[in-house]
Design a protein around this motif. Structure first.
Motif, short mmCIF file in Angstrom:
data_model
loop_
_atom_site.label_atom_id
_atom_site.label_comp_id
_atom_site.label_asym_id
_atom_site.label_seq_id
_atom_site.Cartn_x
_atom_site.Cartn_y
_atom_site.Cartn_z
N SER A 53 0.88 -1.28 -0.17
CA SER A 53 0.23 0.01 -0.40
C SER A 53 1.20 1.25 0.29
CB SER A 53 -0.86 0.10 1.25
OG SER A 53 -0.06 0.31 2.25
N THR A 54 -0.18 2.28 -0.11
CA THR A 54 0.53 3.22 -0.16
C THR A 54 1.94 3.63 1.18
OG1 THR A 54 -0.21 4.84 -2.14
CG2 THR A 54 0.61 6.39 -0.78
N GLU A 55 0.14 3.74 2.22
CA GLU A 55 1.36 3.71 3.99
C GLU A 55 2.39 3.24 4.26
OE1 GLU A 55 0.68 6.48 5.78
OE2 GLU A 55 0.02 6.85 3.44
N GLU A 56 2.13 1.51 3.54
CA GLU A 56 3.51 0.68 3.69
C GLU A 56 5.00 1.23 2.69
OE1 GLU A 56 1.34 -3.64 4.27
OE2 GLU A 56 1.69 -2.50 2.24
N LYS A 58 5.38 4.39 2.17
CA LYS A 58 5.90 5.44 3.44
C LYS A 58 7.20 4.80 4.12
CE LYS A 58 2.77 8.98 1.45
NZ LYS A 58 1.66 9.81 2.44
N GLU A 59 6.00 3.45 5.15
CA GLU A 59 7.06 3.15 6.46
C GLU A 59 8.17 2.61 6.27
OE1 GLU A 59 4.74 0.67 8.99
OE2 GLU A 59 2.84 1.05 7.82
N THR A 62 10.66 5.01 5.77
CA THR A 62 10.76 6.47 7.01
C THR A 62 11.85 5.61 7.43
OG1 THR A 62 8.61 7.26 7.00
CG2 THR A 62 9.62 7.22 9.42
N ASP A 88 2.83 12.37 -4.34
CA ASP A 88 2.43 12.02 -2.66
C ASP A 88 4.02 11.29 -2.58
OD1 ASP A 88 0.94 12.11 0.26
OD2 ASP A 88 1.05 10.35 -0.17
N HIS A 92 6.76 12.77 0.57
CA HIS A 92 7.15 11.98 2.14
C HIS A 92 8.45 12.07 1.71
CE1 HIS A 92 6.21 9.44 5.04
NE2 HIS A 92 7.77 8.64 4.37
#
Length: 301
Positions: A53-56, A58-59, A62, A88, A92
């Motif tokens: 996913s997009t959030e994964e 990003k994780e 990071t 996006d 980030h």
């Protein structure tokens, strides 16, 4: 800064239940540095970005940034079929990594240089202070465009264009890109199986998945080439190809090679569908096959 030497395309580490396990990135980073790997290419094909996913994603960005050292250059692949998502992800990454990269959208495929430059320009502008790389992998993206033509246009349109991750076996196009504007751009070669063939053309930076597993072997190929020992260099390249073929024969290279990282004490966990996850017994068998070829001595340590 022109990044040189081997850059590992890294895996997305997962827990047994399939959730992200970014806690191992600290050890993963130390392992790569110990094997003289110069950089990381995260969230790419090897990193199964299409299954995250997009959030994964990003994780993962990071987590690598939190383990950043001066010994490891971080390139974050932020490409996505959605330009909005890619922008996006670039935003980030802007204050976390050393460079960003994108491949072309791969569902509605790009068929002109102008469309590709537009896409890249929009994403690059979201992290204007970072070097920007285009990730050329036409076998997966479907954007089978000439990269010299891309550089001629993009060099005038994208101020932070740094170069290309060139994952294609078109060595003529690679050579022309390498010498474009007196070698101004960093053209990173991305086809592990023909690493040796890139050396006479001036390649000095490489991105690939097998640099996770066999960095010492590739550095030895380079040393042999520089010493004029082409037969010995070619034999080592053949062994590197056999490594890929053996793992691929056990269910597909990406997933099997990810699981092989456990051999080095870096447990990246299972693979996501559609890749294969093997058990320990299967890897014991694979190691016997590699040992019979004299490959174990060339693995990373």
């Amino acid at each position: 800064m022109k990044i040189k030497n081997l850059i590992a395309a890294t895996y997305a580490p997962l827990h047994p239940d399939g959730s992200l396990n970014t806690s191992i990135i600290s050890e993963y980073s130390k392992f790569l540095v110990r094997n003289k790997v110069a950089g990381v290419f995260m969230n790419g094909s090897t990193g199964d970005f299409v299954s995250l996913s997009t959030e994964e994603r990003k994780e993962i960005t990071t987590a690598w940034s939190q383990n950043k050292t001066s010994d490891l250059y971080l390139i974050d692949h932020v490409g996505d079929p959605s330009l909005k998502v890619s922008m996006d992800l670039a935003t980030h990454a802007a204050d976390k990594v050393d460079a960003i990269a994108v491949l072309a959208p791969y569902y509605f495929k790009l068929n002109t240089i102008e469309k590709l430059v537009h896409y890249c320009k929009e994403v690059a502008a979201c992290a204007p202070n970072l070097p920007f790389y285009y990730y050329h992998i036409p076998v997966l993206s479907g954007a089978n465009l000439n990269m010299l033509d891309f550089l001629k246009v993009a060099s005038k349109e994208i101020p932070n264009l740094e170069g290309i991750k060139f994952t294609n076996n078109n060595l003529i196009d690679f050579m022309h890109c390498k010498h474009f504007e007196d070698g101004k751009f960093n053209i990173l070669f991305g086809f592990d199986e023909i690493f040796l063939a890139s050396l006479p053309l001036g390649a000095d930076g490489w991105v690939g998945s097998t640099y996770n597993h066999m960095a010492p072997l590739y550095y030895k190929i380079k040393t042999l080439f520089e010493a004029g020992k082409m037969t010995e260099a070619a034999e080592l390249q053949r062994k590197a190809i056999r490594f890929v073929e053996i793992l691929d024969a056990h269910g597909g290279f990406n997933g099997v090679a990810k699981g092989f990282m456990k051999t080095f004490g870096i447990d990246c966990g299972p693979s996501r569908f559609p890749h294969t996850t093997l058990g320990d017994d299967a890897y014991n068998g694979i190691k016997k096959e590699l040992d019979a070829l004299g490959l174990l001595e060339h693995l990373s340590g």
